[in-house]
Design an enzyme around this catalytic site. Structure first.
Site, PDB file in Angstrom:
ATOM      1  N   HIS A 163       0.858  -1.183   0.000  1.00 61.57           N
ATOM      2  CA  HIS A 163       0.000   0.000   0.000  1.00 61.57           C
ATOM      3  C   HIS A 163       0.891   1.229   0.000  1.00 61.57           C
ATOM      4  O   HIS A 163       2.087   1.144   0.326  1.00 61.57           O
ATOM      5  CB  HIS A 163      -0.946   0.012   1.209  1.00 61.57           C
ATOM      6  CG  HIS A 163      -0.250   0.156   2.528  1.00 61.57           C
ATOM      7  ND1 HIS A 163       0.378   1.320   2.940  1.00 61.57           N
ATOM      8  CD2 HIS A 163      -0.076  -0.719   3.547  1.00 61.57           C
ATOM      9  CE1 HIS A 163       0.889   1.166   4.133  1.00 61.57           C
ATOM     10  NE2 HIS A 163       0.647  -0.069   4.525  1.00 61.57           N
ATOM     11  N   ASP A 286      -3.807 -18.937  12.576  1.00 61.89           N
ATOM     12  CA  ASP A 286      -2.687 -19.472  13.337  1.00 61.89           C
ATOM     13  C   ASP A 286      -2.768 -19.048  14.807  1.00 61.89           C
ATOM     14  O   ASP A 286      -2.726 -17.865  15.139  1.00 61.89           O
ATOM     15  CB  ASP A 286      -1.371 -18.984  12.719  1.00 61.89           C
ATOM     16  CG  ASP A 286      -0.199 -19.828  13.120  1.00 61.89           C
ATOM     17  OD1 ASP A 286       0.205 -19.734  14.300  1.00 61.89           O
ATOM     18  OD2 ASP A 286       0.308 -20.587  12.281  1.00 61.89           O
ATOM     19  N   SER A 301       2.513  -4.787   7.094  1.00 60.93           N
ATOM     20  CA  SER A 301       2.203  -4.465   5.698  1.00 60.93           C
ATOM     21  C   SER A 301       3.289  -4.996   4.787  1.00 60.93           C
ATOM     22  O   SER A 301       4.469  -4.723   5.003  1.00 60.93           O
ATOM     23  CB  SER A 301       2.129  -2.950   5.498  1.00 60.93           C
ATOM     24  OG  SER A 301       1.042  -2.401   6.143  1.00 60.93           O
TER      25      SER A 301
END
Length: 338
Positions: A163, A286, A301
């Protein structure tokens, strides 16, 4: 989110193989173009912005006493310095260079909340250095941590974040280069409902990963340093969004030091043509990852998403009200951006 400038909406940007080739034949070269090297490791970013923001007004000691050219002409904290005498200002060094030239007068153009304002300013001569000063403190860099998604050995480039680095108004920040360092994660602020968590990392200032060259809608990209070490990185096949199925997948990310680990997730939804590059909805399955971080946190990210042995994308956002869920970008979009 990388760079810690926060805004709360329905989601939150979370911003951060042993080489066996035995020849340099065309077959090996072709293989390198079909494969990438898997990331998942943290990086520290120092990005040079193309905006010079005023963060403080100060005084200049001159032979005639204390002066403050910026305060006197009306400059305020938060103003963006666009140009001086028509010459574009992209960095603090540009200011010093321009005002050292012999102009009869100086006109400074600032951007204040979108409005362009022109002000007459008279630089003051610093008593100690003899140089002209405006009496202004400015910021022209941003720093923070994120995660590298992949390394493209054939092009000697890296991709990260998935991003853009954006300002507080979610507007993409143009960059003018920058340095990317290796990084060590030393702590985790666990994410909870309504309050995204965060990775805390330390730059390894003597270990440069590469040079940042582009900040775009699909991440931060750049050129690798000449001595980049591929040893230990996993070579992986490029996938496409068309390869993706609803169900089991995994992410690779780092929660301690620079130790990349694999964690189980599921692909909940795909949206190939999403205009904001939110191509996947993912859910952390998980138990170890949830116990350590609560799910997706800022700094993750760019963590690569893998399904059926292929790199299919990267983690980009977390849902504020459920840190175990978030968005991912497709590898197609990342590869086509740079």
């Amino acid at each position: 989110m990388l760079f810690r400038k926060k805004f709360i909406k329905c989601l939150f940007i979370v911003f951060a193989l042993i080489v066996c080739t035995l020849s340099f034949s065309p077959v090996s070269a072709k293989a390198d173009t079909e494969y990438l090297y898997l990331g998942g490791f943290p990086a520290g970013f120092t990005l040079n912005t193309k905006t010079v923001e005023v963060i403080g007004i100060c005084d200049v000691l001159t032979a005639e006493g204390i002066k403050s050219p910026s305060r006197d002409c009306g400059i305020k904290t938060g103003d963006i310095i666009e140009s001086i005498n028509g010459r574009k200002v992209d960095s603090a060094s540009d200011i010093n260079k321009i005002i050292s030239d012999e102009y009869k007068k100086f006109i400074i153009e600032i951007n204040r909340n979108g409005e362009k304002i022109h002000l007459d300013i008279v630089p003051a001569k610093d008593l100690t250095s003899g140089s002209r000063r405006l009496g202004v403190l400015v910021k022209d860099t941003l720093s923070g941590i994120g995660t590298v998604t992949y390394i493209d050995k054939a092009k000697n480039k890296f991709a990260s974040l998935g991003h853009p680095v954006a300002d507080i108004n979610n507007k993409l920040i143009e960059i003018n280069g920058g340095t990317v360092y290796n990084c060590l994660i030393y702590d985790i602020k666990k994410g909870i409902k309504g309050n995204p968590g965060e990775l805390h990392g330390a730059f390894e200032n003597n270990s440069v990963l590469g040079e940042a060259q582009l900040n775009c809608a699909c991440g931060v990209y750049g050129k690798l340093s000449k001595n980049f070490d591929y040893t230990g990185l996993q070579r992986i096949e490029k996938g496409t969004v068309d390869d993706v199925t609803i169900g089991k997948a995994c992410i690779y990310t780092t929660l301690r030091g620079n130790n990349v680990k694999k964690y189980n997730i599921s692909i909940v939804k795909t949206d190939k043509d999403n205009k904001d590059h939110r191509n996947y909805v993912i859910k952390i399955e998980d138990k170890e990852l949830i116990a350590l971080s609560g799910g997706i946190v800022q700094g993750m990210s760019g963590s690569p998403i893998v399904q059926n042995g292929k790199l299919i994308g990267a983690v980009t956002h977390v849902f504020v009200n459920d840190p175990t869920r978030g968005y991912g970008i497709s590898i197609d979009n990342m590869l086509s951006s740079y």
